[in-house]
Motif scaffolding. Structure first.
Motif: not given
Length: 480
Positions: A59-61, A200-211, A267-268, A274-275
């Motif tokens: 499905a992709g993102p 979620v907390v650590v992974g969010a620091t590498g979040f890029h909308a382009a992905n 929620a989890v 998403l992250v």
């Protein structure tokens, strides 16, 4: 003979709700918090730690939407479970509900679907354990178990030894008692929630909308296919209802635990998905082992976050296997008490108050499945058996509202009858997305169920014994 009961009557006879609430051999030792942890522990496990690796390429993102579809399906069904669990607070889950609403054979068939769900999902979860165990030992000690004994069969492995050992260890814990098992499960669930919060907390620091672009490269068909895949991650919520006879104040506790577990799980999952798709390109997920751990290592450039996540995954999978095996033994216990299966499965140990012999049989069977059956086959069969059981529960709500409108209910489905009908529709949608070979294996399983019912269960059914007792005076020539 006059005492003979027609096959049609046998198939359709229903067990009175009052009779379903009999028994009393199991001990009520589980409270609301522990029961909610059982629901979360049975649900959050292999799915979220492994499903992204196979669902994101489909499905992709937009896999986030696939999780939402799975969550909606689970939510609709969870509400139906909550009503039936509060009205019929017994072990046996949807088997007992179907027996009371749709008749003996329908209940029996649902029981077989549940046995398939729990046995196969327990094996599937145990199979996956070896991957994160290897990732953990590699990070800690610099070595891995040989692929031949640690990888899933059909994916580089021959016999999955860690999975089989895990199943047997969980069975040893289960025979000690429900209270001890629930306590151990609660600790492991809290650990796994902390680990996923770390992701979620650590992974969010590498979040890029382009992905997130393109968001749905495979279109709506890909989202639907991924929804069928990720639904495996929501399986386990019904484990709450298998504890009906070991819960304190079940009419209140059961529905609260089901709804509470669903809210936490949803929620989890949405946050982790998403992250995950925001932290790395969706094309990188295919074939990625120990995926969440690999994402954290890539984001931070350090080894410790991945190490903690792998350790959490190892504990998480243990807790899921523990609860799945618990649920299956309680379903077997209830079916045996009704005469549907041999008496062996209802024998309770005098010291532990648990079905010891049944647990041993279940452990042996699931250990063999975990050792030799490929993971993808196990996952699809689990989804199919679960969706069928979920649909029957939703129908059961509709029927029981008609046949027993005055029955005491600790919870009522809002929006009746729309919510149960939507639940059936969503289950049908996800069933449609499963592969044909899975349906073929399911047909073989149901054929075996029919053979056992015709050869054993219908003759030993508790209702059959009652029918014979009622017809006795006719056979002897006395007035009824």
């Amino acid at each position: 003979m006059a005492s003979d009961v027609t096959l049609r009557r046998q198939l359709l006879r229903r067990k009175p709700v009052g009779a379903l609430q009999g028994g009393g051999e199991l001990r009520r030792t589980v409270g609301l918090f522990q029961l909610t942890m059982i629901g979360i522990g049975a649900t959050i496990g292999t799915g979220i730690f492994f499903t992204l690796d196979s669902a994101v390429p489909e499905a992709g993102p937009a896999v986030v939407l696939s999780f939402v579809i799975g969550a909606v399906t689970a939510a609709l069904t969870a509400l139906c479970y909550a009503e039936l669990a509060s009205a019929v607070p017994v072990s046996g889950s949807s088997y007992s509900y179907a027996y009371a609403t749709l008749g003996e054979f329908a209940g029996y068939a649902v029981g077989w679907c549940l046995l398939l769900e729990y046995a196969v999902s327990g094996a599937a979860i145990a199979v996956s354990w070896g991957q994160y165990l290897n990732d953990l030992t590699e990070r800690l000690f610099g070595f891995q178990l040989p692929q031949a004994i640690a990888a899933p069969p059909g994916a580089g492995g021959w016999v999955n030894l860690p999975g089989a050992v895990l199943v047997l260890l969980c069975c040893l814990l289960l025979v000690r008692g429900a209270k001890q098992s629930a306590l151990v499960n609660t600790v492991m669930v809290l650990v796994k929630l902390a680990v996923l919060a770390l992701f979620v907390v650590v992974g969010a620091t590498g979040f890029h909308a382009a992905n997130l672009h393109p968001f749905a490269p495979m279109g709506t068909a890909g989202i639907g296919a991924a929804a069928s895949t990720v639904f495996f991650s929501f399986i386990g919520l019904d484990a709450v209802s298998t504890a009906g006879e070991e819960v304190k104040n079940p009419r209140r506790t059961l529905p609260l635990a089901i709804v509470g577990a669903l809210l936490v799980v949803t929620a989890v999952y949405v946050l982790v998905a998403l992250v995950g798709v925001g932290a790395q390109p969706w094309t990188a997920f295919g074939g990625q082992e120990a995926g969440l751990s690999a994402i954290l290592t890539r984001v931070t450039g350090a080894g410790w976050p991945g190490l903690l996540l792998s350790a959490g995954a190892v504990l998480s999978i243990v807790s899921v296997v523990l609860v799945v095996l618990y649920g299956q033994t309680r379903i077997l216990y209830t079916m045996s008490r009704d005469g549907m299966l041999p008496e062996l499965f209802r024998r309770v140990g005098p010291r532990s108050g648990t079905p010891v012999a049944g647990t041993a049989v279940v452990g042996a069977l699931v250990a063999v499945l975990a050792a030799v059956v490929p993971l993808d086959v196990l996952a699809d069969l689990t989804s199919l058996g679960t969706l069928v059981a979920f649909a029957v529960v939703s129908l059961g709500v509709l029927i029981l509202r008609r046949t027993a409108p005055d029955l005491e209910r600790g919870f009522r489905v809002p929006g009746h009858p729309v919510v149960p009908l939507l639940s059936v529709a969503f289950c049908g949608y996800l069933l449609y997305g499963l592969p044909a070979d899975t349906w073929l294996l399911f047909a073989v399983w149901l054929a075996l169920a029919v053979a056992v019912y015709l050869g054993y269960s219908r003759h030993h059914s508790a209702l059959q014994q009652a029918d014979r007792a009622e017809a006795g005076p006719v056979l002897t020539g006395t007035a009824p």
